[in-house]
Design an enzyme around this catalytic site. Structure first.
Site, mmCIF file in Angstrom:
data_model
loop_
_atom_site.group_PDB
_atom_site.id
_atom_site.type_symbol
_atom_site.label_atom_id
_atom_site.label_comp_id
_atom_site.label_asym_id
_atom_site.label_seq_id
_atom_site.Cartn_x
_atom_site.Cartn_y
_atom_site.Cartn_z
ATOM 1 N N TYR A 109 34.070 12.510 37.736
ATOM 2 C CA TYR A 109 34.848 12.690 36.637
ATOM 3 C C TYR A 109 34.697 11.085 36.305
ATOM 4 C CZ TYR A 109 38.561 11.524 33.278
ATOM 5 O OH TYR A 109 39.439 11.047 32.189
ATOM 6 N N GLU A 197 35.310 8.939 27.807
ATOM 7 C CA GLU A 197 35.380 10.045 28.962
ATOM 8 C C GLU A 197 34.146 10.639 29.203
ATOM 9 O OE1 GLU A 197 37.655 13.620 28.738
ATOM 10 O OE2 GLU A 197 39.136 12.797 30.043
#
Ligand code: GDP
Ligand code: MN
Length: 393
Positions: A109, A197
């Site tokens: 992530y 993101e």
């Protein structure tokens, strides 16, 4: 302002962040054509909507043949995908992105956000990618790395390498990870992004780092100096109620309730929404008409609120400081006469020229429910909404 995954990936690729090969498609025919251009025997068909969590909602599909690509495209195009980020209204799929598949060894992530507390850009990374950051924070909080970037120096090589080591990557990947992190930071900085993101950022079986997904949003106040970014705006992905209002210079946020709110001042608007909830109702929107609102502006606010089919009562709550209650009253009458208000209307006026404002409403002969206090206004609107809804259903 949000942009699509394929647009974000294009920006990232300019800063040497690796992305899978892919192409855009607006029809099933185009989708299969893109697949043949890409080559190979497996593709991912991805719905382009302004939302994450598409995978769980049927918006990401791995296909093993032309006909599977075509079927997936047929299924997604024209559909309103409801993910847990879109709200119950969902978002319309009108573009698809077709990509080569990637052999995943590990999902990481990576997020870049503005940290209000430190007033700096913050890198958030975790070796537990694939799931959403909220879930990581809940299940693997210790896996989350946070790093603040010094705005004067920008992201430095040593800092990027430190994050890469923190992710537990093997030595041969540290250089690549540092390049990726620095590339992402520069995209974020150079385009005035508010959020970036990449989830997942993957380590492939042949030891590369690839951004498999990308989400980006931008600071709307900076769009005037980023014409290239403003051109990426896709109004079809925005709440039509919000687009309608923002095109008319109103500060409006769509919500899921049925009591439409027309209020001056953001603080009073928040307080009114709270009071509606306490009285047992649900606001349909946040709307601040601002100070010094002319009758025309009040009428515009009515149009924006009534553009929402869920609205079953309107509550106008004005505390006139800069504003004038007589103007607001005239605006209310203008709206009733020009726009046509087919739902109960509760009005609470206070402040400058309040007597005059009330007199205008009382003398008009129109059906307006008048309230003296904020609490009374909230209660009366919930009551009016219930009676109206009962009669309607
Ligand atoms: P999201 O659900 O909107 O976040 O969409 P993503 O682009 O993140 O895709 C969802 C998931 O699909 C990813 O987390 C991956 O696990 C999987 N996925 C996407 N592309 C590929 C691919 O090329 N190969 C494999 N094996 N999985 C993929
Ligand atoms: Mn994702």
């Amino acid at each position: 302002m949000d942009i699509h995954e394929y647009q974000a990936k294009e920006l990232l690729s300019r800063y040497s962040v690796h992305i899978p090969r892919g192409g855009l498609a607006y029809s099933p025919e185009q989708a299969t054509y893109r697949a043949s251009e890409i080559g190979g025997d497996r593709w991912v068909v991805k719905a382009q909507i302004h939302s994450g969590a598409r995978g769980k909602a049927g918006g990401v599909r791995i296909c093993k043949s032309d006909s599977e690509v075509s079927e997936a495209a047929e299924y997604m195009l024209g559909r309103k995908l409801v993910t847990h980020q879109t709200g119950p209204r969902g978002k319309l799929v009108s573009r698809l992105y077709i990509e080569e598949t990637v052999d995943i060894r590990q999902e990481l992530y990576l997020g870049i956000v503005l940290d209000r507390k430190s007033e700096r850009v913050m890198i958030v990374a975790s070796a537990s990618g694939g799931m959403e950051i909220e879930e990581i924070a809940e299940k693997q909080p210790d896996s989350i790395i946070r790093a603040i970037v010094d705005p004067g120096a920008g992201m430095q090589e040593f800092q990027a390498r430190e994050i890469a080591f923190g992710l537990g990557l093997e030595n041969s990947l540290i250089g690549k990870a540092a390049d990726t992190l620095i590339g992402c930071y520069r995209v974020f900085r150079d385009f005035d992004a508010a959020m970036l993101e990449i989830n997942p950022l993957v380590v492939t079986r042949d030891n590369n780092l690839i951004a498999l997904d990308a989400k980006m949003s931008f600071d709307e106040n900076a769009l005037y100096r980023r014409p290239e970014i403003s051109e990426l705006r896709d109004k079809s992905q925005e709440d039509p109620r919000e687009t309608f209002a923002s095109d008319r210079g109103l500060s409006y946020v769509g919500l899921d309730g049925n009591i439409g709110c027309i209020i001056n001042g953001a603080g009073l608007a928040m307080a009114t929404m709270d009071m509606i909830k306490i009285a047992g109702g649900m606001p349909a929107n946040f709307l601040d008409i601002g100070g010094g609102a002319s009758p025309e502006r009040v009428a515009k606010a009515f149009r924006a609120v009534l553009a929402d089919d869920n609205v079953e009562t309107i509550l106008v709550n004005i505390f006139a400081g800069i504003n004038r209650c007589d103007w607001v009253a005239e605006g209310v009458l203008k709206a009733i006469r020009e726009v046509g208000v087919h739902v109960p209307l509760v009005v609470r006026l206070a402040g400058t020229n309040v007597e005059e404002g009330r007199r205008i409403l009382a003398d008009s002969g129109e059906k307006v429910i008048v309230a003296e206090t904020l609490a009374e206004a909230a209660e009366k609107s919930v009551e009016a909404m219930r009676t109206f809804a009962e009669r309607k259903h």
